[in-house]
Design a protein around this motif. Sequence first.
Motif, PDB file in Angstrom:
ATOM      1  N   LEU A 156      28.009  -6.637  -9.676  1.00 49.90           N
ATOM      2  CA  LEU A 156      28.760  -8.098  -8.792  1.00 49.90           C
ATOM      3  C   LEU A 156      29.373  -8.474  -9.577  1.00 49.90           C
ATOM      4  N   VAL A 157      28.565  -9.672 -10.138  1.00 46.19           N
ATOM      5  CA  VAL A 157      29.650 -10.458 -10.808  1.00 46.19           C
ATOM      6  C   VAL A 157      30.548 -10.612 -12.194  1.00 46.19           C
ATOM      7  N   PRO A 158      31.627 -10.530 -12.048  1.00 45.60           N
ATOM      8  CA  PRO A 158      32.349 -10.057 -13.256  1.00 45.60           C
ATOM      9  C   PRO A 158      31.659 -11.134 -14.648  1.00 45.60           C
ATOM     10  N   VAL A 212      15.581 -10.352   3.525  1.00 41.59           N
ATOM     11  CA  VAL A 212      15.427  -8.864   4.080  1.00 41.59           C
ATOM     12  C   VAL A 212      16.746  -8.456   4.766  1.00 41.59           C
ATOM     13  N   VAL A 213      17.022  -9.302   6.040  1.00 38.62           N
ATOM     14  CA  VAL A 213      18.214  -8.911   6.612  1.00 38.62           C
ATOM     15  C   VAL A 213      19.869  -9.090   6.429  1.00 38.62           C
ATOM     16  N   VAL A 214      19.665 -10.053   5.512  1.00 35.20           N
ATOM     17  CA  VAL A 214      20.644 -10.185   4.693  1.00 35.20           C
ATOM     18  C   VAL A 214      21.384  -9.438   3.249  1.00 35.20           C
ATOM     19  N   PHE A 215      20.165  -8.664   3.060  1.00 36.66           N
ATOM     20  CA  PHE A 215      20.330  -7.142   2.292  1.00 36.66           C
ATOM     21  C   PHE A 215      21.360  -6.194   2.704  1.00 36.66           C
ATOM     22  N   PHE A 216      21.046  -5.959   3.997  1.00 36.04           N
ATOM     23  CA  PHE A 216      21.555  -5.200   5.274  1.00 36.04           C
ATOM     24  C   PHE A 216      22.727  -5.435   4.984  1.00 36.04           C
ATOM     25  N   PHE A 217      23.966  -7.140   4.571  1.00 34.69           N
ATOM     26  CA  PHE A 217      25.288  -6.738   4.148  1.00 34.69           C
ATOM     27  C   PHE A 217      25.616  -6.877   2.651  1.00 34.69           C
ATOM     28  N   TYR A 218      24.881  -7.015   2.019  1.00 33.99           N
ATOM     29  CA  TYR A 218      25.114  -6.053   0.623  1.00 33.99           C
ATOM     30  C   TYR A 218      25.987  -5.384   0.379  1.00 33.99           C
ATOM     31  N   PRO A 219      27.115  -5.553  -0.562  1.00 31.68           N
ATOM     32  CA  PRO A 219      28.064  -4.115  -0.985  1.00 31.68           C
ATOM     33  C   PRO A 219      27.192  -3.486  -1.612  1.00 31.68           C
ATOM     34  N   ASP A 220      27.848  -2.473  -1.253  1.00 29.92           N
ATOM     35  CA  ASP A 220      26.851  -0.520  -2.226  1.00 29.92           C
ATOM     36  C   ASP A 220      28.324  -0.241  -3.689  1.00 29.92           C
ATOM     37  N   VAL A 221      27.809  -1.227  -4.645  1.00 25.13           N
ATOM     38  CA  VAL A 221      28.708  -1.630  -5.927  1.00 25.13           C
ATOM     39  C   VAL A 221      28.347   0.187  -6.297  1.00 25.13           C
ATOM     40  N   PRO A 222      29.731   0.769  -7.120  1.00 21.59           N
ATOM     41  CA  PRO A 222      29.640   1.572  -7.641  1.00 21.59           C
ATOM     42  C   PRO A 222      28.644   1.395  -8.803  1.00 21.59           C
ATOM     43  N   PHE A 223      27.599   2.650  -9.344  1.00 18.94           N
ATOM     44  CA  PHE A 223      26.783   2.802 -10.024  1.00 18.94           C
ATOM     45  C   PHE A 223      27.129   2.708 -11.056  1.00 18.94           C
ATOM     46  N   GLU A 224      27.103   2.887 -12.661  1.00 21.50           N
ATOM     47  CA  GLU A 224      27.854   3.580 -13.943  1.00 21.50           C
ATOM     48  C   GLU A 224      25.926   3.743 -14.567  1.00 21.50           C
ATOM     49  N   LYS A 225      26.253   4.752 -14.411  1.00 20.98           N
ATOM     50  CA  LYS A 225      25.025   5.689 -14.424  1.00 20.98           C
ATOM     51  C   LYS A 225      24.534   5.629 -16.282  1.00 20.98           C
ATOM     52  N   SER A 226      23.372   6.071 -17.175  1.00 23.43           N
ATOM     53  CA  SER A 226      23.654   6.017 -18.379  1.00 23.43           C
ATOM     54  C   SER A 226      23.771   7.548 -18.421  1.00 23.43           C
ATOM     55  N   LYS A 240      47.386  -5.625  -3.576  1.00 23.46           N
ATOM     56  CA  LYS A 240      46.015  -4.784  -3.773  1.00 23.46           C
ATOM     57  C   LYS A 240      44.938  -6.046  -4.698  1.00 23.46           C
ATOM     58  N   ARG A 241      46.142  -6.228  -5.627  1.00 27.02           N
ATOM     59  CA  ARG A 241      44.808  -6.954  -6.682  1.00 27.02           C
ATOM     60  C   ARG A 241      44.259  -8.634  -5.763  1.00 27.02           C
ATOM     61  N   GLY A 242      45.178  -8.568  -4.640  1.00 27.61           N
ATOM     62  CA  GLY A 242      44.772 -10.199  -3.439  1.00 27.61           C
ATOM     63  C   GLY A 242      43.628  -9.761  -2.987  1.00 27.61           C
ATOM     64  N   ARG A 243      43.525  -7.947  -2.100  1.00 32.46           N
ATOM     65  CA  ARG A 243      42.437  -7.694  -1.742  1.00 32.46           C
ATOM     66  C   ARG A 243      41.459  -7.166  -2.951  1.00 32.46           C
ATOM     67  N   LYS A 244      41.388  -6.962  -4.353  1.00 29.91           N
ATOM     68  CA  LYS A 244      40.109  -7.169  -5.238  1.00 29.91           C
ATOM     69  C   LYS A 244      39.458  -8.732  -5.142  1.00 29.91           C
ATOM     70  N   PHE A 245      40.425  -9.180  -5.219  1.00 29.04           N
ATOM     71  CA  PHE A 245      40.005 -11.072  -5.557  1.00 29.04           C
ATOM     72  C   PHE A 245      39.378 -11.303  -4.354  1.00 29.04           C
ATOM     73  N   SER A 246      39.873 -10.909  -3.130  1.00 26.23           N
ATOM     74  CA  SER A 246      38.981 -11.116  -1.576  1.00 26.23           C
ATOM     75  C   SER A 246      37.511 -11.009  -1.888  1.00 26.23           C
ATOM     76  N   THR A 247      37.727  -9.513  -2.238  1.00 27.34           N
ATOM     77  CA  THR A 247      36.528  -9.270  -1.947  1.00 27.34           C
ATOM     78  C   THR A 247      35.558  -9.082  -2.362  1.00 27.34           C
ATOM     79  N   SER A 248      36.419 -10.018  -4.201  1.00 28.55           N
ATOM     80  CA  SER A 248      35.270 -10.339  -5.407  1.00 28.55           C
ATOM     81  C   SER A 248      34.505 -11.571  -4.781  1.00 28.55           C
ATOM     82  N   ARG A 249      35.742 -12.765  -4.337  1.00 26.63           N
ATOM     83  CA  ARG A 249      34.970 -13.512  -3.904  1.00 26.63           C
ATOM     84  C   ARG A 249      33.631 -13.358  -2.628  1.00 26.63           C
ATOM     85  N   ARG A 250      34.146 -12.648  -2.008  1.00 30.06           N
ATOM     86  CA  ARG A 250      32.639 -12.628  -0.578  1.00 30.06           C
ATOM     87  C   ARG A 250      31.386 -11.979  -0.817  1.00 30.06           C
TER      88      ARG A 250
END
Length: 421
Positions: free
Chosen positions: A145-147, A201-215, A11-21
């Motif tokens: 996105l950036v730790p 603009v095309v590259v932004f389609f591949f951006y991750p939809d990261v969770p949003f911690e709201k006010s 799980k940690r490996g997947r999380k790390f690789s996702t973060s790097r990606r």
Amino acid sequence: MRSRPGAYSRKRGRKFSTSRRNLHMATWEGVPATIFQVLLQGPFLTGFLLYLGASSGQIGLVIALTTLVNVAQVGVAFLIQRLPSRKWALVTFVGLHRLLWSSTGLVPFLFPRPFWVTAFIILYALAFIVNTAGAVLWSSVISDLVPPRVRGRYFGIRNTLLNALGSLVLYGGGVVLDHYPGGQGFLILYIVVWIFSTANVVVFFFYPDVPFEKSDERKFMPMLKKPLHDGLFMKSTLFLSLWLLLQNVTVPLYSYVMLQLLHINYQTLSLLTVFQTVFMMVSFYFWGNLNAKYSNKRLLFWTLPIIAASSLLWGLLSVFPVLLVLVAVHIVFGVGVGGFNQLAFNFIIGDTPKKERPMYMAMYAALTGLASFFGPLVGGKVYEWIENWPHAVQVYGMQLIIGGLMIVLIMLLGHRILKDV
């Protein structure tokens, strides 16, 4: 029991690789963005406006517009709290901004010559009004996105790579305009702009939809009061706004002075900007390493005398060769402003509460944007007023005055406000 540690490790490996990606995606997104933005800003923006027939006052207005619209980010920061997802709103506003900004290249083809400058200003203003939403959304997404532990190093590396690319684009654009002067050269640049703005603009389609911690706040005024009641944040922001007001009286109009008053050609102007960018890149690494030892605010203070010195160096034009002085000015300014921009961004996304960060970023953008709006507007008008004054006063008189005022500001307020708590 033995399977659980293994599962945890995977799980940690997947999380790390996702973060790097995700970090790689954010870096690659900057490539087409850098290419088209470099060709639409700085000396190329000034040159295109001069080609369209703009005065120094109109050039100052255009430069100032990009910061004035930042005031609207306060409203955007509240509205994005209601979004179920930031990604598609980001894609929408980024796409509209790229479309409107790049369409300024069609002005000579769509409008009669007397309306060129007016049409450009309208399209340009609309593009950056739309960008207020895109800027808040991107800053909010990238801060998630950036730790935190790698922010200083990551943005240092990202900025270095993208500015290296920007240097090559700057020089290439200058060569094109010198070989193909006038409308033909700008058409070539805009063709490149249209290609890479679309790719961005095309590259932004591949951006991750990261969770949003709201006010925690749901109403506008309580949310707005969060940064307003943060004394340390507001003092720092108001001081930096005053600093940017002074800085932007002269710096955005450097290209005007060099093109119109010193008659520097585009290739030489591009090379000077490359010098500035190269030393800015070197400074990213330098400031990033220092940031591991010292706070954002303390390092921000250290950048201020360097920026002031770059303004005062213009006075050496009275005794030294023009190109030698301009190289020195751009090198020193690159080191100072590279640190300032990187550390100010780290200050906003790192020294503010995560849940309230969009409003903090919007408040900073609004106040510094308002101050930065009046800077080039005043500078452009002053150059119109002094057009019949002695040549030396027009070329470096205002830079010396602003540099002196910067030193006074540092001595009176800088150390007291940008100190570690």
